[in-house]
Design a protein around this motif. Structure first.
Motif, PDB file in Angstrom:
ATOM      1  N   TYR A   1       0.828  -1.047  -0.036  1.00 37.76           N
ATOM      2  CA  TYR A   1       0.141   0.042   0.019  1.00 37.76           C
ATOM      3  C   TYR A   1       0.931   1.114  -0.131  1.00 37.76           C
ATOM      4  O   TYR A   1       1.824   1.208   0.584  1.00 37.76           O
TER       5      TYR A   1
ATOM      6  N   HIS B   1      -3.498   5.524  17.197  1.00 39.58           N
ATOM      7  CA  HIS B   1      -3.952   4.136  17.258  1.00 39.58           C
ATOM      8  C   HIS B   1      -2.791   3.248  16.869  1.00 39.58           C
ATOM      9  O   HIS B   1      -1.765   3.454  16.866  1.00 39.58           O
TER      10      HIS B   1
ATOM     11  N   HIS C   1       0.681   4.743  17.748  1.00 43.48           N
ATOM     12  CA  HIS C   1       1.414   5.995  16.687  1.00 43.48           C
ATOM     13  C   HIS C   1       0.572   6.873  16.577  1.00 43.48           C
ATOM     14  O   HIS C   1      -0.630   6.870  16.473  1.00 43.48           O
TER      15      HIS C   1
ATOM     16  N   HIS D   1       0.258  11.476  14.794  1.00 45.17           N
ATOM     17  CA  HIS D   1       1.123  12.277  14.096  1.00 45.17           C
ATOM     18  C   HIS D   1       0.637  13.577  14.478  1.00 45.17           C
ATOM     19  O   HIS D   1      -0.645  14.128  14.692  1.00 45.17           O
TER      20      HIS D   1
ATOM     21  N   ASP E   1       2.884   7.262   3.113  1.00 47.35           N
ATOM     22  CA  ASP E   1       2.923   6.090   4.052  1.00 47.35           C
ATOM     23  C   ASP E   1       3.008   4.721   3.198  1.00 47.35           C
ATOM     24  O   ASP E   1       2.434   4.576   2.165  1.00 47.35           O
TER      25      ASP E   1
HETATM   26  O1  GTQ Z   1      -0.827   7.242   9.739  1.00 48.72           O
HETATM   27  O2  GTQ Z   1      -1.657   5.252  10.981  1.00 48.72           O
HETATM   28  O3  GTQ Z   1      -2.089   5.697   5.098  1.00 48.72           O
HETATM   29  O4  GTQ Z   1      -3.109   3.666   9.942  1.00 48.72           O
HETATM   30  C1  GTQ Z   1      -2.947   4.045   6.285  1.00 48.72           C
HETATM   31  C2  GTQ Z   1      -3.225   3.566   7.507  1.00 48.72           C
HETATM   32  C3  GTQ Z   1      -1.741   5.847   7.376  1.00 48.72           C
HETATM   33  C4  GTQ Z   1      -1.425   5.943   9.897  1.00 48.72           C
HETATM   34  C5  GTQ Z   1      -2.491   5.179   6.099  1.00 48.72           C
HETATM   35  C6  GTQ Z   1      -2.874   3.922   8.756  1.00 48.72           C
HETATM   36  C7  GTQ Z   1      -1.970   5.115   8.513  1.00 48.72           C
END
Ligand code: GTQ
Length: 326
Positions: free
Chosen positions: A88, A103, A144, A146, A158
């Motif tokens: 992904y 989360h 984590h 942000h 990501d």
């Molecule tokens: O930043 O935790 O692009 O959980 C997809 C799932 C980012 C994240 C994504 C996620 C996150």
């Protein structure tokens, strides 16, 4: 139609009512001579995509979105949220003053920083501040969140193993509304503790010293895998990542491997030939080379490419193969 073929047709229709299928009609597809994948070669130009990221910033807040991300969709998997057959990719945007709540999940993640400076990802309560080109890991089941305390938008890519975990039906997630999350050490699913941040300056300097020693690979230029410093292995159990550098004018030898690979252009400009297509790339563009597609690079202006793939997982399964030249 011969009577035999006709009889078989009827038989196949009846088989289906018994939830059975004749292997001999699909043996070559099921057990192919060489890898076959729905994953297509593809290029996303950052200059073209950037206005859509900006619009997302006006249409939805980070709080409402939970994660404000534009997902890269490989055309072989429409609606599949896959950049390759197994992995992904998505561009995440955090505007000044925004935060994305904590989360944790069984999927492993990497962030590769594209634009901005001074936002952070906190992994199990430890803040990792972002600079362009940095790689930051979020191993499976680590808390984590942000946040962007800077005064400019922050954008990163990501990279997650979401499709692998989905295909294995092994995904769990927990949310936490408290922020920031205190450090904790008892999570049973967590992978071996790893160093979580790989600053660009260090990675770039290592490539330069390799280049000055003449350590240049004919297929990959000057290449350095990111490694887990504890065991020298891949950065995460499912994903491998590398940084590579090419001088102006280089044309690499043809190469292929079973690891479908996603590239991010960090510096420079050039093109990559893959499966009869030629992708011309520049800074922040993303492109995909699917499993077993021969590819080579031609470099117009000193280039640095970040890449990640499912090689780490394939090696654990004894499946990874490569072919140089040809
Ligand atoms: O930043 O935790 O692009 O959980 C997809 C799932 C980012 C994240 C994504 C996620 C996150």
């Amino acid at each position: 139609m011969t009577p035999e073929i006709n009889a078989r047709r009827g038989y196949y229709t009846e088989l289906a009512t018994q939830r059975l299928a004749p292997l001999w009609e699909s043996l070559a597809d099921l057990v192919p001579d060489a890898p076959r994948s729905r994953c297509r070669p593809e290029l996303w130009r950052y200059a073209q995509l950037r206005p859509f990221i900006e619009r997302a910033g006006r249409l939805i807040s980070a709080a409402e979105a939970e994660r404000r991300v534009l997902v890269l969709e490989n055309p072989g998997y429409p609606g599949g949220h896959r950049v390759t057959n197994t992995l992904y990719a998505g561009f995440q945007l955090l505007l000044p003053g925004e935060a994305a709540a904590p989360h944790r999940h069984s999927q492993s993640a990497m962030r590769f920083v594209i634009e901005g400076e001074g936002a952070y990802t906190a992994v199990d309560g430890v803040r990792h501040y972002m600079h362009r080109g940095d790689l930051i890991l979020t191993p499976a089941w680590c808390w984590h969140d942000h946040a962007n305390p800077s005064d400019a938008p922050m954008i990163w890519l990501d990279a997650l193993d979401i499709p692998i975990v989905a295909d294995l039906a092994a995904g769990f997630r927990e949310n936490d509304d408290e922020m920031p999350r205190p450090v904790e050490h008892d999570a049973p699913l967590r992978s071996t503790a790893v160093e979580c941040a790989y600053p660009y300056q260090q990675a770039r300097a290592a490539l330069e010293s390799m280049a000055s020693r003449g350590e240049i690979d004919s297929c990959h230029g000057v290449i350095r895998p990111y490694v887990n410093p504890v065991n020298g292995g891949s950065v995460l159990p499912t994903m491998s990542a590398s940084l590579q550098y090419f001088r102006t004018g280089i044309r690499t030898q043809t190469y292929r491997s079973t690891a479908s690979t996603t590239f991010v252009v960090v510096e420079g400009a050039g093109s990559t030939q893959v499966g009869g297509q030629r992708f011309e790339w520049a800074e922040n563009d993303v492109f995909v080379v699917p499993s077993w597609f021969p590819s080579w690079h031609e470099v117009e202006r000193d280039a640095v490419l970040f890449s990640y793939s499912d090689r780490a997982l394939q090696e654990k399964l004894g499946l990874w193969r490569e072919q140089r030249g040809g």
